[in-house]
Design a protein around this motif. Sequence first.
Motif, PDB file in Angstrom:
ATOM      1  N   GLU A   7      23.117  22.036 -41.682  1.00 50.07           N
ATOM      2  CA  GLU A   7      22.612  21.291 -40.521  1.00 50.07           C
ATOM      3  C   GLU A   7      22.603  19.791 -40.789  1.00 50.07           C
ATOM      4  O   GLU A   7      22.972  18.994 -39.936  1.00 50.07           O
ATOM      5  N   LEU A   8      22.157  19.405 -41.966  1.00 48.85           N
ATOM      6  CA  LEU A   8      22.090  17.982 -42.296  1.00 48.85           C
ATOM      7  C   LEU A   8      23.482  17.362 -42.356  1.00 48.85           C
ATOM      8  O   LEU A   8      23.670  16.216 -41.932  1.00 48.85           O
ATOM      9  N   ILE A   9      24.445  18.104 -42.843  1.00 50.35           N
ATOM     10  CA  ILE A   9      25.812  17.590 -42.933  1.00 50.35           C
ATOM     11  C   ILE A   9      26.470  17.515 -41.560  1.00 50.35           C
ATOM     12  O   ILE A   9      27.205  16.572 -41.262  1.00 50.35           O
ATOM     13  N   SER A  10      26.185  18.475 -40.698  1.00 52.11           N
ATOM     14  CA  SER A  10      26.886  18.535 -39.413  1.00 52.11           C
ATOM     15  C   SER A  10      26.191  17.780 -38.274  1.00 52.11           C
ATOM     16  O   SER A  10      26.808  17.530 -37.245  1.00 52.11           O
ATOM     17  N   ALA A 163      31.765  13.669 -39.036  1.00 48.12           N
ATOM     18  CA  ALA A 163      31.127  12.808 -40.028  1.00 48.12           C
ATOM     19  C   ALA A 163      32.153  11.880 -40.665  1.00 48.12           C
ATOM     20  O   ALA A 163      33.274  12.294 -40.955  1.00 48.12           O
ATOM     21  N   ALA A 164      31.750  10.642 -40.844  1.00 53.69           N
ATOM     22  CA  ALA A 164      32.590   9.701 -41.591  1.00 53.69           C
ATOM     23  C   ALA A 164      32.560  10.106 -43.063  1.00 53.69           C
ATOM     24  O   ALA A 164      31.566  10.664 -43.536  1.00 53.69           O
ATOM     25  N   PRO A 165      33.623   9.835 -43.781  1.00 53.19           N
ATOM     26  CA  PRO A 165      33.591  10.129 -45.218  1.00 53.19           C
ATOM     27  C   PRO A 165      32.431   9.376 -45.871  1.00 53.19           C
ATOM     28  O   PRO A 165      32.080   8.266 -45.445  1.00 53.19           O
ATOM     29  N   ARG A 166      31.837   9.978 -46.849  1.00 50.66           N
ATOM     30  CA  ARG A 166      30.739   9.322 -47.561  1.00 50.66           C
ATOM     31  C   ARG A 166      31.305   8.240 -48.460  1.00 50.66           C
ATOM     32  O   ARG A 166      32.377   8.392 -49.059  1.00 50.66           O
ATOM     33  N   LYS A 167      30.590   7.142 -48.561  1.00 47.62           N
ATOM     34  CA  LYS A 167      31.064   5.989 -49.322  1.00 47.62           C
ATOM     35  C   LYS A 167      31.071   6.281 -50.825  1.00 47.62           C
ATOM     36  O   LYS A 167      30.344   7.152 -51.324  1.00 47.62           O
ATOM     37  N   GLU A 168      31.892   5.535 -51.528  1.00 52.56           N
ATOM     38  CA  GLU A 168      31.916   5.605 -52.985  1.00 52.56           C
ATOM     39  C   GLU A 168      30.612   5.041 -53.552  1.00 52.56           C
ATOM     40  O   GLU A 168      29.962   4.226 -52.900  1.00 52.56           O
TER      41      GLU A 168
END
Length: 174
Positions: A7-10, A163-168
Amino acid sequence: MSDILNELISRRSCRSYKDQLITKEELDKILTAGKYAASGKGKQATIIISVTSRELRDRLSKMNAAVLGNPEFDPFYGAPQLLIVLAQKDFPTAVYDGSLVMGNMMAEASSLGIGNCWIHRAKEEFESDEGKKILKDLGIEGEWEGIAHLILGYPASAELPKAAPRKENFVYTA
């Protein structure tokens, strides 16, 4: 992966809604999630205002748009209802506690398929004379700081943004 993590990811912010209130059962589940958020010292120094009145919703939208500096814009994106989180102004963890309430409610709304989005400027709204009058008219006493609005409704489209890719370098290990 756990259901909670999924849920948190989506979860994504929704900015287009059907003009239909969510059910009382759905609303109660979202409110319960907010009531059980962690709080500093367990003091529960937050409150939630549930707005289903179209008149009050539109009034708050105009106030919020004025703070934003764009009086013709609906900062609630047509959402038919909203929840407002406020925290005791003098409590040291007020903003953090209110943010946890918001996060819990956003996750629960998403799990129910309810479109939702965090909207700022509640602080400015409820520092104004008009905002203080709204609280007084609702029978809310004391000094409260507006934390945020959670707009709610059924999404106008089944497609929410991905979701946008998570930053480095998001996480560092020590």
